[in-house]
Design a protein around this motif. Structure first.
Motif, short mmCIF file in Angstrom:
data_model
loop_
_atom_site.label_atom_id
_atom_site.label_comp_id
_atom_site.label_asym_id
_atom_site.label_seq_id
_atom_site.Cartn_x
_atom_site.Cartn_y
_atom_site.Cartn_z
N LEU A 211 0.86 -1.19 0.00
CA LEU A 211 0.00 0.00 0.00
C LEU A 211 0.90 1.24 0.00
CD1 LEU A 211 -3.12 0.48 2.24
CD2 LEU A 211 -1.40 2.26 2.10
N LYS A 212 0.77 2.05 -1.06
CA LYS A 212 1.60 3.26 -1.15
C LYS A 212 0.78 4.48 -0.75
CE LYS A 212 4.98 3.48 -4.18
NZ LYS A 212 5.71 3.56 -5.48
N ILE A 213 1.19 5.09 0.33
CA ILE A 213 0.47 6.26 0.82
C ILE A 213 0.84 7.46 -0.04
CG2 ILE A 213 0.04 7.71 2.84
CD1 ILE A 213 1.31 5.25 4.44
N ASP A 214 -0.14 8.14 -0.54
CA ASP A 214 0.11 9.24 -1.47
C ASP A 214 1.01 10.31 -0.86
OD1 ASP A 214 -0.82 10.31 -4.21
OD2 ASP A 214 -0.90 12.04 -2.86
N GLN A 215 1.89 10.83 -1.70
CA GLN A 215 2.86 11.81 -1.23
C GLN A 215 2.21 13.08 -0.68
OE1 GLN A 215 5.46 12.28 -4.54
NE2 GLN A 215 3.89 12.94 -5.92
N GLY A 216 1.00 13.37 -1.14
CA GLY A 216 0.28 14.53 -0.63
C GLY A 216 0.01 14.46 0.87
N PHE A 217 0.03 13.24 1.41
CA PHE A 217 -0.18 13.09 2.86
C PHE A 217 1.14 13.00 3.62
CE2 PHE A 217 -3.95 10.93 1.00
CZ PHE A 217 -4.90 11.82 1.45
N VAL A 218 2.18 12.58 2.90
CA VAL A 218 3.42 12.21 3.59
C VAL A 218 4.31 13.41 3.89
CG1 VAL A 218 5.59 10.92 3.37
CG2 VAL A 218 3.41 9.84 2.71
N HIS A 219 4.62 14.16 2.82
CA HIS A 219 5.55 15.27 3.00
C HIS A 219 4.95 16.33 3.93
CE1 HIS A 219 8.36 18.43 2.43
NE2 HIS A 219 7.51 19.19 1.76
N ASP A 220 5.72 16.68 4.96
CA ASP A 220 5.31 17.70 5.93
C ASP A 220 4.18 17.25 6.86
OD1 ASP A 220 6.99 19.77 5.91
OD2 ASP A 220 5.76 21.13 4.73
N ALA A 221 3.88 15.96 6.87
CA ALA A 221 2.78 15.49 7.72
C ALA A 221 3.00 15.85 9.18
CB ALA A 221 2.60 13.98 7.57
N HIS A 222 4.27 15.89 9.61
CA HIS A 222 4.55 16.18 11.02
C HIS A 222 4.11 17.59 11.40
CE1 HIS A 222 7.99 17.03 8.45
NE2 HIS A 222 8.27 18.04 9.26
N ASN A 223 3.90 18.46 10.40
CA ASN A 223 3.43 19.81 10.70
C ASN A 223 1.91 19.95 10.63
OD1 ASN A 223 5.91 21.03 11.16
ND2 ASN A 223 6.29 21.24 8.95
N GLU A 224 1.25 18.91 10.14
CA GLU A 224 -0.20 19.02 9.95
C GLU A 224 -0.86 17.78 10.53
OE1 GLU A 224 -1.13 20.29 5.90
OE2 GLU A 224 0.95 20.96 5.73
N HIS A 225 -1.40 17.93 11.70
CA HIS A 225 -1.78 16.73 12.43
C HIS A 225 -2.89 15.94 11.75
CE1 HIS A 225 -5.08 19.05 14.25
NE2 HIS A 225 -5.64 17.86 14.42
N ARG A 226 -3.69 16.61 10.90
CA ARG A 226 -4.72 15.87 10.16
C ARG A 226 -4.08 14.89 9.18
NH1 ARG A 226 -9.46 17.63 8.72
NH2 ARG A 226 -10.56 19.07 10.07
N MET A 227 -3.02 15.36 8.51
CA MET A 227 -2.34 14.48 7.55
C MET A 227 -1.63 13.36 8.30
SD MET A 227 -1.36 16.65 4.33
CE MET A 227 0.28 17.20 4.72
N ASN A 228 -1.02 13.70 9.40
CA ASN A 228 -0.35 12.67 10.20
C ASN A 228 -1.35 11.57 10.61
OD1 ASN A 228 2.38 12.48 10.59
ND2 ASN A 228 2.30 13.06 12.77
N ALA A 229 -2.55 12.00 10.95
CA ALA A 229 -3.57 11.03 11.36
C ALA A 229 -3.92 10.09 10.20
CB ALA A 229 -4.81 11.76 11.85
N ILE A 230 -4.00 10.66 9.01
CA ILE A 230 -4.34 9.84 7.83
C ILE A 230 -3.22 8.84 7.55
CG2 ILE A 230 -4.72 9.90 5.33
CD1 ILE A 230 -6.16 12.60 5.78
#
Ligand code: C2E
Ligand code: CA
Ligand code: CA
Ligand code: CA
Length: 277
Positions: A197-216
Motif C-alpha cells: 500500500l503506497k500512501i500518497d505523497q500529498g499526505f506524507v511530505h510535511d505530515a509532522h506539521n499538519e496533524h490531520r495528515m499525520n492522522a491519515i
C-alpha cells in the motif's frame, strides 16, 4: 491547513490538458516516439525505513523529445491512455527494465515496480506477454510489483479482477498506488490481493506539521499492517519526513530525500553512495 492540502491536490490534478496543449502533443507524435525509442525508463529507489537497505526501484517513464527535451509522464500518459497507446508503452517499459537489470548481481537485485493503467488490466494478452517475457529473461515474477492507482481502480472493478487474480497466481506482486486519493472501499481492499500500500505523497511530505495528515498516514499504516500489506511512504523529501515515517512505523520510503528518479546508468553510483552515507 485544510485549504493548503486542497490547494496542493488541485495543483496536482489541474492543467495536464493545458500543458499538453501548450506543448501541442498529440497521439501521432507519441506513436512516432515509440517507433524512434524516445521513451526511456528512469528509476527511483525504495528503501527500508528500518534498515536503510535498498529494496527496490519504481520505473518511471520519460519522453526524451528531440526538440522539447524531457517530457513528464504527467503530460503524455493521459494522452496515451486516451489513444490506447498505453499498453504498448507499458510493454516497452517492462521490456526495458528487464533488459536493464538482466546482468545485475542476483544477490543485490532490487524489486522492480511497474505502473499499470486500466487498459493494461483489460488487455487479455497481458499476462501471456508477461509470462513469456519474464521466462525468456529468466526473471522471477516475484521480483516484479505492479502498481495500480487507487482512483483508477475504483471505477469499474469487475473486468480487471480476472487479470489481477491471474497475475497474483503467477506470483507477481500487486501494489495499490496513491492510497488516500481514490475511493476504494474497505471491501475492495479485503477482496483484492494486494501486497503493498503506497500512501500518497500529498499526505506524507510535511505530515509532522499538519496533524490531520499525520492522522491519515497513521491510519493508512495501521490498515496496511492489519491486511498484511507492506506500507510505502511516497514523497519523503526531508530528514523530518524520514524520521516521522519511521516513528509512524511505515515499512518503506521513497522520495527526493533518498533519490530522485534517475537513468539506469546512475543507479550503481547512487547505491555506492547510499551505502556509505
Ligand atoms: P506515481 O506512480 O505516483 O509516481 C510517483 C511520482 O512522484 C513520480 O513522478 C516521481 O518522480 C514523483 N516523486 C518521487 N519522489 C518525490 C518527492 O519526494 N516529491 C515529489 N514532489 N515528487 C516525487 P513522475 O515520474 O512525473 O510520474 C508521474 C506519474 O505518471 C506517476 O505517478 C504515474 O502515475 C505516471 N507514470 C509514470 N510512469 C508510468 C508508466 O510507465 N506507466 C503508467 N501507466 N504511468 C506512469
Ligand atoms: Ca506509482
Ligand atoms: Ca504514487
Ligand atoms: Ca501519483
Amino acid at each position: 491547513q485544510l485549504a493548503r492540502t486542497q490547494k496542493r491536490f488541485l495543483h496536482h490534478l489541474q492543467s495536464s490538458h493545458q500543458r499538453r496543449q501548450a506543448l501541442k502533443l498529440d497521439s501521432r507524435q507519441l506513436v512516432m516516439a515509440l517507433h524512434h525509442r524516445e521513451l526511456t525508463n528512469f528509476y527511483q529507489p525504495k528503501v527500508s525505513l528500518r534498515t536503510g537497505l535498498w529494496l527496490g526501484v519504481e520505473c518511471l517513464v520519460r519522453w526524451q523529445h528531440p526538440e522539447l527535451g524531457m517530457i513528464s509522464p504527467k503530460q503524455f500518459v493521459p494522452l496515451a491512455e486516451e489513444s490506447n497507446l498505453i499498453t504498448d508503452i507499458t510493454r516497452q517499459v517492462i521490456k526495458q527494465s528487464i533488459e536493464d537489470f538482466h546482468d545485475w548481481d542476483p544477490e543485490q537485485m532490487p524489486k522492480i515496480s511497474i505502473n499499470l493503467s486500466m487498459q493494461d488490466l483489460t488487455d487479455v494478452n497481458f499476462s501471456d506477454f508477461l509470462i513469456q517475457t519474464t521466462q525468456m529473461q529468466h526473471f522471477s515474477p516475484r521480483q516484479i510489483t505492479f502498481e495500480i492507482t487507487e482512483s483508477r481502480l475504483a471505477k469499474d472493478l469487475a473486468p480487471v479482477l480476472d487479470i489481477l487474480a491471474r497475475l497474483r497466481l503467477h506470483r507477481f506482486k500487486l501494489s495499490i498506488d496513491d492510497f488516500g486519493t481514490g475511493h476504494s472501499s474497505l471491501l475492495q481492499l479485503r477482496d483484492l490481493p494486494f501486497d503493498e500500500l503506497k500512501i500518497d505523497q500529498g499526505f506524507v511530505h510535511d505530515a509532522h506539521n499538519e496533524h490531520r495528515m499525520n492522522a491519515i498516514v497513521k491510519a493508512s499504516i495501521a490498515l496496511a499492517k492489519h491486511l498484511e500489506m507492506e506500507s510505502v511512504a511516497e514523497g519523503v523529501e526531508t530528514i523530518e519526513d524520514w524520521r516521522n515515517m519511521q516513528t509512524l512505523g511505515a515499512d518503506i520510503a521513497q522520495g527526493y530525500f533518498i533519490a530522485k528518479p534517475m537513468p539506469f546508468a546512475e543507479l550503481e553510483n547512487w547505491h555506492q553512495q547510499w551505502r556509505q552515507r
